[in-house]
Scaffold this motif. Structure first.
Motif, PDB file in Angstrom:
ATOM      1  N   PRO A   7       0.827  -1.205   0.000  1.00  0.00           N
ATOM      2  CA  PRO A   7       0.000   0.000   0.000  1.00  0.00           C
ATOM      3  C   PRO A   7       0.864   1.260   0.000  1.00  0.00           C
ATOM      4  N   GLU A   8       0.316   2.311  -0.544  1.00  0.00           N
ATOM      5  CA  GLU A   8       0.986   3.604  -0.531  1.00  0.00           C
ATOM      6  C   GLU A   8       1.004   4.108   0.913  1.00  0.00           C
ATOM      7  N   ARG A   9       2.154   4.517   1.406  1.00  0.00           N
ATOM      8  CA  ARG A   9       2.262   4.996   2.788  1.00  0.00           C
ATOM      9  C   ARG A   9       2.547   6.494   2.776  1.00  0.00           C
ATOM     10  N   THR A  10       1.659   7.265   3.363  1.00  0.00           N
ATOM     11  CA  THR A  10       1.794   8.711   3.395  1.00  0.00           C
ATOM     12  C   THR A  10       2.382   9.189   4.711  1.00  0.00           C
ATOM     13  N   LYS A  60      -8.604   6.186   5.841  1.00  0.00           N
ATOM     14  CA  LYS A  60      -7.582   6.246   4.793  1.00  0.00           C
ATOM     15  C   LYS A  60      -6.216   6.555   5.404  1.00  0.00           C
ATOM     16  N   GLU A  63      -4.726   3.462   6.903  1.00  0.00           N
ATOM     17  CA  GLU A  63      -4.216   2.599   5.831  1.00  0.00           C
ATOM     18  C   GLU A  63      -2.909   3.127   5.250  1.00  0.00           C
ATOM     19  N   GLU A  64      -2.723   4.445   5.280  1.00  0.00           N
ATOM     20  CA  GLU A  64      -1.554   5.064   4.664  1.00  0.00           C
ATOM     21  C   GLU A  64      -0.424   5.343   5.651  1.00  0.00           C
ATOM     22  N   SER A  65      -0.466   4.707   6.816  1.00  0.00           N
ATOM     23  CA  SER A  65       0.559   4.928   7.829  1.00  0.00           C
ATOM     24  C   SER A  65       1.475   3.708   7.957  1.00  0.00           C
ATOM     25  N   CYS A  92      -5.679  -3.569   9.831  1.00  0.00           N
ATOM     26  CA  CYS A  92      -4.529  -3.193   8.994  1.00  0.00           C
ATOM     27  C   CYS A  92      -3.237  -3.854   9.478  1.00  0.00           C
ATOM     28  N   ARG A  96      -2.056  -5.482   6.283  1.00  0.00           N
ATOM     29  CA  ARG A  96      -1.097  -4.589   5.626  1.00  0.00           C
ATOM     30  C   ARG A  96       0.224  -4.462   6.384  1.00  0.00           C
TER      31      ARG A  96
END
Length: 158
Positions: A7-10, A60, A63-65, A92, A96
């Motif tokens: 997944p993309e991690r921001t 979101k 999920e992006e962490s 998650c 993930r």
């Protein structure tokens, strides 16, 4: 072109907390220390944009962490929203590989793992609202038990 299953991690860190318990003291210090070290941290009051829907934005962000710190405080379990976050975080973790670090702020880790006193009282209240056999409440109880069983940090000071 091959697609990545990662997944993309921001965000480096997502902070899950009960606002009225920690927002104006402990949370500010923790967020400031992380920020000072260049750690990009998601805190709902800092990251949610005015007019943005809360639920999708927070989910979101989880999920992006890369890492989530759950700050378990006295009233964390009284908030159905905090419990939704905890359940999403634990999902998650499984799906993930999200790293989850529990921080027990003036709460005994046993209180989170096997709710007694305040956490038990909060869960009974949720059961009366959503039903004793509610899948939602069972999911929250499992999330608390699983997160409370992780190695974390127990803070007892003010």
């Amino acid at each position: 072109m091959a697609s990545s299953s990662k997944p993309e991690r921001t965000y480096h860190v997502f902070l899950s907390f009960r606002g009225e318990d920690v927002r104006n003291n402990f949370l500010g210090h923790l967020y400031g220390a992380l920020d000072q070290k260049g750690i990009y941290t998601y805190v709902d009051s800092e990251e949610l944009r005015k007019g943005e829907q809360i639920a999708p934005g927070l989910m979101k962000a989880i999920e992006e962490s890369h890492i989530t710190i759950i700050i378990f405080s006295d009233d964390y379990a009284s908030s159905w929203w905090c419990l939704e976050e905890a359940a999403k975080i634990m999902d998650c973790k499984e799906e993930r590989d999200l790293m989850v670090f529990p921080l027990f702020y003036k709460v005994d880790p046993r209180e989170v793992r096997t709710p007694r006193e305040r956490y038990r009282k909060a869960m009974v209240k949720h059961e009366s609202k959503f039903g004793k056999d509610s899948e939602k409440v069972k999911r929250w109880e499992k999330a608390l038990s699983d997160a409370g069983s992780l190695s974390g940090c127990h803070l007892t000071f003010g």
